[in-house]
Design a protein around this motif. Structure first.
Motif, mmCIF file in Angstrom:
data_model
loop_
_atom_site.group_PDB
_atom_site.id
_atom_site.type_symbol
_atom_site.label_atom_id
_atom_site.label_comp_id
_atom_site.label_asym_id
_atom_site.label_seq_id
_atom_site.Cartn_x
_atom_site.Cartn_y
_atom_site.Cartn_z
ATOM 1 N N MET A 219 10.376 29.828 -30.130
ATOM 2 C CA MET A 219 9.283 29.802 -29.041
ATOM 3 C C MET A 219 8.067 30.190 -30.133
ATOM 4 N N PHE A 220 7.047 29.081 -29.994
ATOM 5 C CA PHE A 220 5.784 29.374 -30.758
ATOM 6 C C PHE A 220 4.911 30.060 -29.872
ATOM 7 N N VAL A 221 3.839 31.155 -30.408
ATOM 8 C CA VAL A 221 3.155 31.774 -29.453
ATOM 9 C C VAL A 221 1.694 31.792 -29.985
ATOM 10 N N ASN A 222 0.664 31.945 -29.101
ATOM 11 C CA ASN A 222 -0.599 32.265 -29.322
ATOM 12 C C ASN A 222 -0.647 33.757 -29.542
ATOM 13 N N ARG A 223 -0.319 34.118 -30.820
ATOM 14 C CA ARG A 223 -0.326 35.740 -31.148
ATOM 15 C C ARG A 223 -1.635 36.377 -30.726
ATOM 16 N N THR A 224 -2.896 35.600 -30.691
ATOM 17 C CA THR A 224 -4.055 36.333 -30.443
ATOM 18 C C THR A 224 -4.116 36.713 -29.009
ATOM 19 N N ARG A 225 -3.649 35.774 -28.102
ATOM 20 C CA ARG A 225 -3.743 35.946 -26.760
ATOM 21 C C ARG A 225 -2.620 37.114 -26.196
ATOM 22 N N ASN A 328 -1.393 21.012 -25.057
ATOM 23 C CA ASN A 328 -1.868 22.148 -24.008
ATOM 24 C C ASN A 328 -1.639 23.454 -24.768
ATOM 25 N N PHE A 329 -0.927 23.797 -25.938
ATOM 26 C CA PHE A 329 -0.843 24.946 -26.781
ATOM 27 C C PHE A 329 -2.103 24.848 -27.685
ATOM 28 N N TYR A 330 -2.378 23.764 -28.301
ATOM 29 C CA TYR A 330 -3.669 23.790 -29.132
ATOM 30 C C TYR A 330 -4.881 23.977 -28.464
ATOM 31 N N SER A 336 2.584 29.892 -24.947
ATOM 32 C CA SER A 336 3.649 30.007 -25.664
ATOM 33 C C SER A 336 4.173 28.431 -25.358
ATOM 34 N N LEU A 337 5.045 27.857 -26.444
ATOM 35 C CA LEU A 337 5.801 26.850 -26.438
ATOM 36 C C LEU A 337 6.882 26.749 -27.440
ATOM 37 N N PRO A 338 8.194 26.353 -26.718
ATOM 38 C CA PRO A 338 9.203 26.083 -27.549
ATOM 39 C C PRO A 338 9.305 24.930 -28.121
ATOM 40 N N ALA A 357 -4.618 32.846 -33.756
ATOM 41 C CA ALA A 357 -3.163 32.972 -34.703
ATOM 42 C C ALA A 357 -2.174 32.246 -34.036
ATOM 43 N N VAL A 358 -1.352 31.474 -34.902
ATOM 44 C CA VAL A 358 0.035 31.276 -34.253
ATOM 45 C C VAL A 358 1.176 31.952 -35.155
ATOM 46 N N GLY A 359 2.017 32.276 -34.042
ATOM 47 C CA GLY A 359 3.160 33.374 -34.355
ATOM 48 C C GLY A 359 4.453 32.522 -33.752
ATOM 49 N N LEU A 360 5.592 33.236 -34.162
ATOM 50 C CA LEU A 360 6.872 32.869 -33.579
ATOM 51 C C LEU A 360 7.327 33.919 -32.719
ATOM 52 N N ALA A 361 7.930 33.780 -31.626
ATOM 53 C CA ALA A 361 8.229 34.854 -30.714
ATOM 54 C C ALA A 361 9.869 35.429 -31.316
#
Length: 545
Positions: A219-225, A328-330, A336-338, A357-361
């Protein structure tokens, strides 16, 4: 991975977005097992592993658990990994999949010209758009006509694929099995897991894997949000759901799914692995047990239903494509998006830019079993020819598989210095020309590819966070024991079996059926061939032990 269904690219079936069957597993041995099975055959030894003595990483990797080496800066000194021009001046045609616009013609494409010059051949590349790939490959396999010199197979579930490869493609065993691979040093640098995920056919080798790292769908996440709503990096289920609710308001949602092949949903892997479910299959007392039959997987279905009921996922998830959801992720419509681990690429980070910032859940439970990938994106096969030509084609793959820290890697991945990129203070910066001339628009990376490392020019914090994620979750990761195995029922009825499971996942996730209905889905799957599939895999697994 940037187009349509990640599932199609990883060959993972309705559940296994992360880790699907390898070269052999997608095709069966025909009636009664056939000649493509490995049981009862003399098994060629796996190619020897000869690691590249490249630049020292800022933080080491660990192939045994799937942690990649981390490089924060581009190496100042590069190594020559190929001693001689591999080609013989002849014309070589390769057919590969593409997820980009077609490349500019050779006469107008300086990158293509330089690659052909470095390889010492006239390289013709036939690019097949991803939406057309399955039909194109099916037609090619059925035609019985002349093949291109190199044919790239993704891990898409193509019926009778192994039979076709065994019948029509070159047997590479004598050139690459065991220590023979050492004549191609860059191919010998491909880790064992990539070869094992590809597998054997009838005990022999018919392809060269295109390595991908062990981390798979995550799961990729918007770490900032997530930071804005106070979501911790290490979270539990309640904290995960709380964050998803806090992130969902107006025209923004906490998470996005997308429809994958056979109507499954991309989010199921993250939740199944968080619950501790096996990676597609588990081997217990010598038998194969499917993940869908476990209480952990049923628990994951309950979470999928919970996410839908809470209205925290993008409402059109069942019809949205992976491309739609990535956009939609960009644009921060979803937080978050798998996706597959290959999503962590420079080209994708540039789309997010400095806006977040892009992160990983991380998984949200201590019993998590992060699912490992198959270890490759696919593999390259070769048209039958005399040994000298096959050797030459392998040398081309060897060049294109040159590792990070080599001069050949730089050309393949970045192009011509001063034209496609510049280097300064350990950072590679691509130019405007790179956008149209690169190894994605001209997909030579699907003929041969370097073992992946964590190096993201301009995004060192993302690379460090990814390395920390791997160190945190990969020690408890699990592989799919189906990788590299043969099964006649998978060839004959694999699509039907996946459809049954995928329909059941979607029906529960969107509230059309209760979670308790999953037992009926599993009963249908068993009767349609699931139990037979388990028996065949167990037999093949023992043969490969």
């Amino acid at each position: 991975m940037k187009r349509r269904s990640l599932l199609q690219l990883t060959g993972a079936g309705a559940l296994g977005i992360a880790a699907g069957p390898g070269l052999a597993a997608c095709s069966g041995g025909g009636s009664g097992g056939g000649s493509v099975g490995n049981a009862g055959k003399d098994l060629a030894p796996w190619p020897a592993y000869l690691p590249f003595a490249g630049p020292q990483p800022d933080a080491p990797g660990d192939d045994s658990i799937g942690v990649q080496p981390l490089y924060l800066n581009y190496p100042a000194q590069l190594t020559q990994s190929v001693a001689e021009t591999p080609g013989d001046g002849s014309e070589v045609t390769a057919m590969v999949v593409t997820y980009e616009a077609p490349p500019k013609p050779l006469a107008e494409n300086s990158y293509w010209q330089e690659i052909s010059k470095a390889l010492g051949v006239k390289l013709n590349v036939i690019v097949v758009p991803d939406p057309e790939y399955a039909q194109k490959m099916t037609t090619l396999m059925a035609s019985g006509g002349d093949l291109p010199d190199i044919v790239m197979f993704t891990n898409l579930n193509l019926p009778r694929r192994a039979e076709f490869i065994q019948r029509s493609c070159a047997d590479l065993t004598d050139l690459i099995a065991g220590d023979a691979i050492k004549q191609f040093p860059n191919l010998a640098n491909i880790p064992a897991y990539a070869w094992q995920g590809m597998g054997r056919i009838g005990g022999r080798f018919f392809g060269v894997p295109l390595e991908r790292p062990m981390p798979a769908n995550t799961m990729f996440v918007n770490r900032t949000r997530l930071d804005e709503v106070g979501a911790p990096v290490d979270w539990n289920h309640d904290q995960y759901m709380s964050a998803m609710r806090d992130l969902s308001s107006g025209r923004r949602w906490g998470t996005g799914w997308y429809k994958t092949l056979f109507t499954s949903l991309s989010g199921i892997t993250f939740h199944a692995s968080s619950a501790g479910a096996p990676n597609n299959w588990a081997v217990r007392d010598g038998g194969f047990v499917h993940t869908g039959t476990t209480p952990q997987f049923e628990q994951a279905l309950g979470v999928m239903r919970e996410v839908t009921k809470a209205a925290v996922h993008y409402p059109d998830s069942l019809t949205a494509s992976s491309t739609d959801m990535q956009n939609n992720f960009y644009n921060q419509t979803v937080a978050s998006l798998p996706n597959g681990f290959g999503f962590l690429a420079l080209s994708n980070l540039l789309k997010a830019g400095n806006r977040f910032a892009v992160g990983l859940a991380r998984p949200y439970s201590p019993q998590a079993t992060t699912w490992r990938s198959i270890g490759n994106f696919g593999f390259a096969t070769f048209k039958k020819a005399d040994p000298s030509r096959i050797t030459m084609l392998l040398r081309i793959c060897d060049y294109l598989s040159a590792p990070f820290g080599s001069k050949e890697y730089e050309l393949v991945n970045y192009g011509i210095e001063g034209k496609h990129f510049t280097k300064e203070n350990g950072v590679v910066t691509t130019t405007a020309l790179y956008a149209s001339e690169n190894s994605a628009t001209l997909p030579v990376r699907y003929i041969g590819t370097a073992p992946s490392v964590l190096h993201l020019p301009g995004f060192p914090d993302v690379a460090k966070a990814a390395h920390e994620w791997e160190r945190a979750v990969m020690p408890r990761s699990v592989a799919n024991p189906q990788n590299g195995l043969q099964s006649p029922i998978a060839s004959a009825k694999g699509g039907q079996l996946d459809q049954i499971l995928g329909d059941g996942i979607a029906a529960i996730s969107f509230g059309r059926k209760p979670v308790s209905s999953w037992k009926d889905t599993i009963s249908q799957w068993r009767a349609a061939g699931g139990d037979q599939l388990a028996e065949e895999l167990a037999k093949e697994y023992q043969a490969n032990a």
